[in-house]
Design a protein around this motif. Sequence first.
Motif, PDB file in Angstrom:
ATOM      1  N   LEU A  77      42.974  28.007  30.501  1.00 20.35           N
ATOM      2  CA  LEU A  77      42.080  27.389  29.842  1.00 20.35           C
ATOM      3  C   LEU A  77      41.805  26.071  30.960  1.00 20.35           C
ATOM      4  CD1 LEU A  77      39.921  26.859  27.878  1.00 20.35           C
ATOM      5  CD2 LEU A  77      41.620  25.641  26.614  1.00 20.35           C
ATOM      6  N   SER A  78      42.721  25.323  31.083  1.00 19.49           N
ATOM      7  CA  SER A  78      42.772  24.086  32.015  1.00 19.49           C
ATOM      8  C   SER A  78      42.162  24.506  33.236  1.00 19.49           C
ATOM      9  CB  SER A  78      44.263  23.593  32.024  1.00 19.49           C
ATOM     10  OG  SER A  78      43.867  22.433  33.115  1.00 19.49           O
ATOM     11  N   ALA A  79      42.637  25.571  34.094  1.00 20.76           N
ATOM     12  CA  ALA A  79      42.192  25.985  35.538  1.00 20.76           C
ATOM     13  C   ALA A  79      40.568  26.284  35.468  1.00 20.76           C
ATOM     14  CB  ALA A  79      43.066  27.071  35.864  1.00 20.76           C
ATOM     15  N   ASN A  80      40.310  27.105  34.268  1.00 20.01           N
ATOM     16  CA  ASN A  80      38.639  27.408  34.194  1.00 20.01           C
ATOM     17  C   ASN A  80      38.153  26.143  33.862  1.00 20.01           C
ATOM     18  OD1 ASN A  80      39.619  30.017  34.635  1.00 20.01           O
ATOM     19  ND2 ASN A  80      39.419  30.686  32.364  1.00 20.01           N
ATOM     20  N   LEU A  81      38.398  25.306  33.175  1.00 17.55           N
ATOM     21  CA  LEU A  81      37.795  24.046  32.797  1.00 17.55           C
ATOM     22  C   LEU A  81      37.470  23.098  34.072  1.00 17.55           C
ATOM     23  CD1 LEU A  81      39.119  23.091  29.375  1.00 17.55           C
ATOM     24  CD2 LEU A  81      36.798  23.691  29.590  1.00 17.55           C
ATOM     25  N   PHE A  82      38.572  23.068  34.751  1.00 19.80           N
ATOM     26  CA  PHE A  82      38.499  22.076  36.114  1.00 19.80           C
ATOM     27  C   PHE A  82      37.692  22.753  37.160  1.00 19.80           C
ATOM     28  CE2 PHE A  82      42.218  19.594  34.438  1.00 19.80           C
ATOM     29  CZ  PHE A  82      41.437  18.530  34.397  1.00 19.80           C
ATOM     30  N   ASP A  83      37.954  24.017  37.387  1.00 21.86           N
ATOM     31  CA  ASP A  83      36.903  24.841  38.413  1.00 21.86           C
ATOM     32  C   ASP A  83      35.559  24.741  37.939  1.00 21.86           C
ATOM     33  OD1 ASP A  83      39.488  25.501  39.661  1.00 21.86           O
ATOM     34  OD2 ASP A  83      39.278  27.889  38.871  1.00 21.86           O
ATOM     35  N   THR A  84      35.284  24.998  36.778  1.00 20.96           N
ATOM     36  CA  THR A  84      33.867  24.861  36.137  1.00 20.96           C
ATOM     37  C   THR A  84      33.331  23.419  36.319  1.00 20.96           C
ATOM     38  OG1 THR A  84      34.478  26.952  34.807  1.00 20.96           O
ATOM     39  CG2 THR A  84      32.385  25.449  34.498  1.00 20.96           C
ATOM     40  N   VAL A  85      33.891  22.565  35.917  1.00 17.13           N
ATOM     41  CA  VAL A  85      33.255  21.320  35.923  1.00 17.13           C
ATOM     42  C   VAL A  85      33.342  20.640  37.314  1.00 17.13           C
ATOM     43  CG1 VAL A  85      35.530  19.712  35.756  1.00 17.13           C
ATOM     44  CG2 VAL A  85      33.567  18.825  34.440  1.00 17.13           C
ATOM     45  N   LYS A  86      34.004  20.895  38.055  1.00 16.76           N
ATOM     46  CA  LYS A  86      34.091  20.543  39.688  1.00 16.76           C
ATOM     47  C   LYS A  86      32.869  21.134  40.344  1.00 16.76           C
ATOM     48  CE  LYS A  86      38.778  19.028  40.221  1.00 16.76           C
ATOM     49  NZ  LYS A  86      38.313  17.416  40.510  1.00 16.76           N
ATOM     50  N   LYS A  87      32.754  22.515  39.954  1.00 18.88           N
ATOM     51  CA  LYS A  87      31.607  23.332  40.381  1.00 18.88           C
ATOM     52  C   LYS A  87      30.317  22.803  40.272  1.00 18.88           C
ATOM     53  CE  LYS A  87      29.548  26.844  42.286  1.00 18.88           C
ATOM     54  NZ  LYS A  87      29.452  27.252  43.737  1.00 18.88           N
ATOM     55  N   SER A  88      30.240  22.314  38.800  1.00 17.32           N
ATOM     56  CA  SER A  88      29.133  21.676  38.254  1.00 17.32           C
ATOM     57  C   SER A  88      28.759  20.247  38.568  1.00 17.32           C
ATOM     58  CB  SER A  88      28.955  22.152  36.985  1.00 17.32           C
ATOM     59  OG  SER A  88      29.329  23.343  36.317  1.00 17.32           O
TER      60      SER A  88
END
Length: 172
Positions: free
Chosen positions: A29-40
């Motif tokens: 969950l943490s990895a997906n949230l960080f990958d997505t917030v950074k990409k966005s």
Amino acid sequence: MVVPVILYGYPILRKQCFEVTKSDDTFLLSANLFDTVKKSKGIGLAASQIGILKRAFVIDTSPFSSDQENTTPICEQIFINPEILEQSANKIYYEEGCLSIPGIFEEVQRPEKITVRYLNLELNQIEEELDGIRARIFQHEFDHLNGILFIDKLNPLKRKLLARKLNKIVNS
Ligand code: CO
């Protein structure tokens, strides 16, 4: 993994999120949230915004690091089962946006300082006082866990003025 951010209009954003338990894969969950917030290029993202109805969010202030004036250390952290224990009586306005509500930025009034309790990624319980940008993002993301969006905090006239823009997001 970068995952799609759920946009305004989808009922999941209005749902109450559930406590994170030991059986939840918080690392994924943490990895997906960080990958997505950074990409966005966002500064905060709640689990419900990527379709996970769990009480967790990330704060990532690294986009502010390019600002030479900024002296506060970068916060790049997940907050699990967060609680707000205390709020300062003093409230301040600050402009907010949301990855689920693209293109809308409005001044929102919230307490300046908060005392919070949460679990970090290692599931250690932490209690601390937050102010500045961290207090602001924490309160915005915490609201997501209860199905509340920052536009709910605006006065009715402001909301009315935004109605057309919001409908565009719903129909996009
Ligand atoms: Co948001």
